[in-house]
Enzyme design. Structure first.
Site, mmCIF file in Angstrom:
data_model
loop_
_atom_site.group_PDB
_atom_site.id
_atom_site.type_symbol
_atom_site.label_atom_id
_atom_site.label_comp_id
_atom_site.label_asym_id
_atom_site.label_seq_id
_atom_site.Cartn_x
_atom_site.Cartn_y
_atom_site.Cartn_z
ATOM 1 N N SER A 104 0.805 -1.218 0.000
ATOM 2 C CA SER A 104 0.000 0.000 0.000
ATOM 3 C C SER A 104 0.841 1.272 0.000
ATOM 4 C CB SER A 104 -0.963 -0.040 1.191
ATOM 5 O OG SER A 104 -1.887 1.007 1.160
ATOM 6 N N ASP A 243 -2.594 6.323 -3.529
ATOM 7 C CA ASP A 243 -1.413 5.754 -2.884
ATOM 8 C C ASP A 243 -0.887 4.610 -3.745
ATOM 9 O OD1 ASP A 243 -3.384 3.874 -2.412
ATOM 10 O OD2 ASP A 243 -2.752 3.444 -0.362
ATOM 11 N N ASP A 245 -1.090 1.409 -3.943
ATOM 12 C CA ASP A 245 -1.927 0.338 -4.496
ATOM 13 C C ASP A 245 -3.290 0.836 -4.957
ATOM 14 O OD1 ASP A 245 -3.024 0.694 -1.929
ATOM 15 O OD2 ASP A 245 -3.587 -1.419 -1.769
ATOM 16 N N ASP A 247 -5.898 2.385 -3.469
ATOM 17 C CA ASP A 247 -7.157 2.328 -2.730
ATOM 18 C C ASP A 247 -7.398 3.546 -1.842
ATOM 19 O OD1 ASP A 247 -5.375 1.809 -0.683
ATOM 20 O OD2 ASP A 247 -6.356 -0.036 0.000
#
EC number: 5.4.2.10
Length: 444
Positions: A104, A243, A245, A247
């Site tokens: 992430s 960000d 990833d 999400d």
């Protein structure tokens, strides 16, 4: 039963340090594959694997593929794709499970493994415990005739792009808007700019040159200074930051002001209320600013708090059958659009909401100003009864702030610290309350 390997968001850590090592991830894939085979006895299961742009993704992907195929599971690989894209394709392709390789918003030196069940929903605690029970067992490769196959899927990006676009009102578009899109040199670099461009916006892309090492490095939703400067430089209407990833979402207006998840959730909820759409209510967390709660209620929107973490927000949304929720960190859930947090889709919902309200971001968010907060970290000794020590002072402060503020005490899960947060209409009330509580905790 406590979990040994799975945290609140899968398995995560520093690459090369347990558990983010090739040998452990091989065992993890094999154990997950065994569980899938047990649950899907009618046919050979198929799992989808996506990843972000970290250099370690190649290594971990290979280990996962080996583990799954050794357990008799077929694998479909997408290459770099946002986490919510993996969730969507797992559902759309009717696959047995999905896996995202990402840490992430963390630095490139970390990585992690996140699982999705059939339908693209997060794994239950029960299934995670099933997988854990098999990880330390012996690996027995199946006969060749029963091994799984692995293949790369073409068009995964395009499928996800079309899905994102489908969540924007069909009667509208983004023509006339100039947007700066910062994809954090992460998983969204190949898809996010296309989504907004194909809906008609003039797009300036930044943070879109991943090299394996620069994910989240002075860019993206956790570092908005680069986006703020770019919005001003290009005289854009808005900036959109994801960000690593994809999400999380942060947005910036034409003046360079940053809007966090709380502000963006308010915009979406207000527009839905204006349209007469029954969203049930909004789920925030114990850290959501009280001023937002009051502003939502003034719009006729119910509000409740979950523990910090998007999985807890999601659980409350499902339990209450509500549609909107999220955190100030930028995890935003629009359950009528997707079953997981999605930075691209959340941005589209904000832009659609601004069209509905016929106002810009600054004007809508002027409805409320966050209450001032004071946060103090108090170090404690192991076994220290800090709750007992602070009980009387806590009760005093809460009585003084009734209807005007609130107190949140949280013990850190990673270090010997109690986090004291007090927010109130006036900054001196918050500061005074936090200092008194912190002093009581630290007096032992």
């Amino acid at each position: 039963m406590a979990k040994k390997y799975f945290g609140t968001d899968g398995v995560r850590g520093e690459v090369g340090q347990f558990p983010i090592t090739p040998d452990f991830v091989l065992k993890l894939g094999y154990a997950a594959g065994q569980v899938l085979v047990q649950h899907d006895t009618d046919q050979k299961p198929t799992v989808l694997i996506g990843k972000d742009t970290r250099i370690s993704g190649y290594m971990l992907e290979a280990a996962l593929v080996a583990g799954f195929t050794a357990a008799g599971v077929n694998v479909v690989q997408t290459g770099p794709l946002p986490t919510p894209g993996v969730a969507y394709l797992t559902r759309a392709l009717r696959l047995s499970a999905g896996v995202m390789i990402s840490a992430s918003h963390n630095a490139y030196s970390d990585n992690g493994i996140k699982f999705f069940a059939e339908g693209g929903v997060k794994l239950s605690d029960e299934v995670e415990l099933e997988i854990e029970a098999k990880i330390d067992g012996e690996m027995k490769t199946l006969p060749s005739a029963r091994l799984g196959r692995a293949r790369r899927i073409s068009g995964a990006d395009d499928r996800y792009i079309e899905f994102c676009k489908s969540t924007f009102p069909s009667h509208s578009d983004l023509r006339g808007l100039k947007l700066v899109i910062d994809t954090a040199n992460g998983a969204g670099y190949g898809v996010a700019p296309k989504v907004f461009h194909e809906l008609g916006a003039q797009v300036v892309s930044i943070g879109d040159e991943p090299n394996g090492y620069n994910i989240n490095e002075k860019c993206g939703a956790t570092y908005t200074k680069t986006l703020q400067a770019a919005v001003l430089q290009h005289e854009a209407d808005y900036g959109i930051a994801l960000d690593g990833d994809g999400d999380r979402l942060m947005m910036v207006d034409k003046n360079g002001k940053v809007y966090d998840g709380d502000s963006l959730i308010y915009v979406i909820a207000k527009a839905r209320a204006r349209e007469g759409i029954n969203i049930g209510g909004v789920v925030g967390t114990v850290m959501t600013n009280m001023a937002m709660e009051i502003a939502l209620k003034e719009q006729g929107v119910d509000f409740c708090r979950a523990k910090v973490g998007d999985r807890y927000v999601l659980a409350q949304l499902n339990q209450r059958s509500w549609l909107i929720g999220g955190e100030a960190s930028g995890h935003i859930l629009c359950m009528d659009k997707h079953n997981t947090g999605d930075g691209i889709i959340s941005a589209l919902q904000v832009l659609a909401a601004l069209q509905t309200l016929n106002q810009d971001l600054a004007t809508v968010c002027a409805d409320w100003q966050p209450y001032p907060q004071t946060m103090i970290n108090v170090r404690i000794q192991k076994g220290q009864k800090w709750q007992e020590a602070s009980k009387d002072v806590l009760a005093e402060v809460e009585k003084e702030l009734e209807g005007k503020g609130r107190v949140v005490l949280r013990a850190s899960g990673t270090e010997p610290v109690v986090r004291v947060m007090v927010e109130a209409r006036q900054a001196d009330w918050a500061r005074d309350g936090a200092e008194r509580i912190a002093s009581a905790i630290g007096s032992l």
